[in-house]
Design an enzyme around this catalytic site. Structure first.
Site, PDB file in Angstrom:
ATOM      1  CG  ASP A  78       6.543  -4.454   0.910  1.00 52.32           C
ATOM      2  OD1 ASP A  78       5.466  -4.715   0.196  1.00 52.32           O
ATOM      3  OD2 ASP A  78       7.180  -3.223   0.871  1.00 52.32           O
ATOM      4  CE  LYS A 133       3.441  -8.144  -2.967  1.00 52.10           C
ATOM      5  NZ  LYS A 133       4.382  -7.470  -1.921  1.00 52.10           N
ATOM      6  CG  ASP A 137       2.566  -2.943   1.292  1.00 49.28           C
ATOM      7  OD1 ASP A 137       1.614  -2.107   1.531  1.00 49.28           O
ATOM      8  OD2 ASP A 137       3.501  -2.546   0.370  1.00 49.28           O
ATOM      9  CG  ASN A 138       1.908  -4.705  -1.739  1.00 49.82           C
ATOM     10  OD1 ASN A 138       3.059  -4.696  -1.192  1.00 49.82           O
ATOM     11  ND2 ASN A 138       1.296  -3.684  -2.255  1.00 49.82           N
ATOM     12  CD  GLU A 179       2.903   0.628  -3.818  1.00 51.15           C
ATOM     13  OE1 GLU A 179       2.138   0.290  -3.058  1.00 51.15           O
ATOM     14  OE2 GLU A 179       3.696  -0.248  -4.233  1.00 51.15           O
TER      15      GLU A 179
HETATM   16 MG    MG Z   1       4.795  -3.307  -1.279  1.00 50.39          MG
END
Ligand code: MG
Length: 259
Positions: free
Chosen positions: A183, A186, A211-212, A243
């Site tokens: 997380d 990226k 995530d993401n 989120e």
């Molecule tokens: Mg995140």
């Protein structure tokens, strides 16, 4: 009046763009990449808010207070309460003993993971920002999890220093890692996964949650998992939302290493 403010709250939940704190975060890419913080002191403010409002030694209380801060005061790039349920479920399925998190930020997911993992398990969270590492450690201590959740200042991609430290000080070794939550930056998802594979830390059955993957997005990581589906990895793509709002969709990938 009550009706108008109720309507305003609904608009705000559906359309987070109307919130100045979100716009401020969206415009802070350079600050985020350089310092890991938005640049307006919100991360430090969060720690003060936790200390003022959350019950010491109570992870539930700490998480509820952080969710309240992010939803009603200043938005934070935590995994949040909706995607957090996916993380909790993945941890329970994996039944891990040793866990690694990449990107502690303010410690929200570390507290969440510490709450969901077995009582004898240990989590190490690697965080590149010294300021965030300090805040996350304080939030984790406030939740009463400091004996089982450790924040390490560093980066998997720093040329071997952090990998060495995790090996020597935290017992990372061949097949030692049961669960990983990715997380952080990226563009580092895939290179850091490859570094962990090269180090031999994963074993058949290790679960990696990312995530993401849609927003801001890690397309090379997603492609890598698609190409290896049923070979060295088996992946479930969870469709969810970014989120603290319900308008923008996101993807959380849960991948089991098959060896
Ligand atoms: Mg995140």
């Amino acid at each position: 009046m009550a009706e108008i403010s109720g309507f305003a709250a609904k608009v705000r939940d559906r359309l987070p763009f109307t919130r100045w704190s979100l716009l401020r975060m969206a415009l802070s890419n350079r600050s985020l990449e350089r310092t890991g913080q938005v640049g307006d002191g919100r991360e430090r403010a969060l720690l003060d808010y936790v200390r003022a409002h959350a019950t010491e030694g109570d992870p539930d209380s700490v998480l509820a207070v952080i969710d309240d801060f992010a939803r009603n005061h200043t938005i934070l790039m935590n995994v949040g309460d909706e995607k957090g349920l996916l993380l909790d479920a993945a941890i329970r399925r994996a039944d891990p003993a040793l866990l690694l998190e990449l990107g502690a930020y303010v410690g929200y997911s570390a507290v969440r993971t510490g709450r969901a993992m077995p009582a004898t398990a240990r989590l190490v969270s690697v965080e590149a920002s010294a300021a965030n590492a300090e805040i996350a450690s304080a939030v984790i201590a406030h939740a009463g999890l400091a004996d089982r959740v450790h924040v390490v200042l560093g980066k998997i991609g720093d040329g071997g220093q952090t990998v060495r430290r995790l090996t020597e000080e935290y017992g990372f070794g061949s097949g030692a890692l049961d669960f990983v939550f990715i997380d952080h930056l990226k563009s580092a998802y895939l290179p850091d996964l490859n570094t962990m594979l090269d180090a031999g830390w994963l074993h058949p059955g290790t679960v990696v949650v990312a995530d993401n993957v849609k927003v801001p997005g890690a397309p090379d990581y997603r492609r890598y998992m698609h190409e290896r589906e049923g070979g060295s990895w088996r992946t479930t793509e969870h469709k969810t939302h970014v989120e603290y709002q319900s308008l923008i969709t996101d993807l959380v990938l849960e991948s089991e290493y098959l060896g």
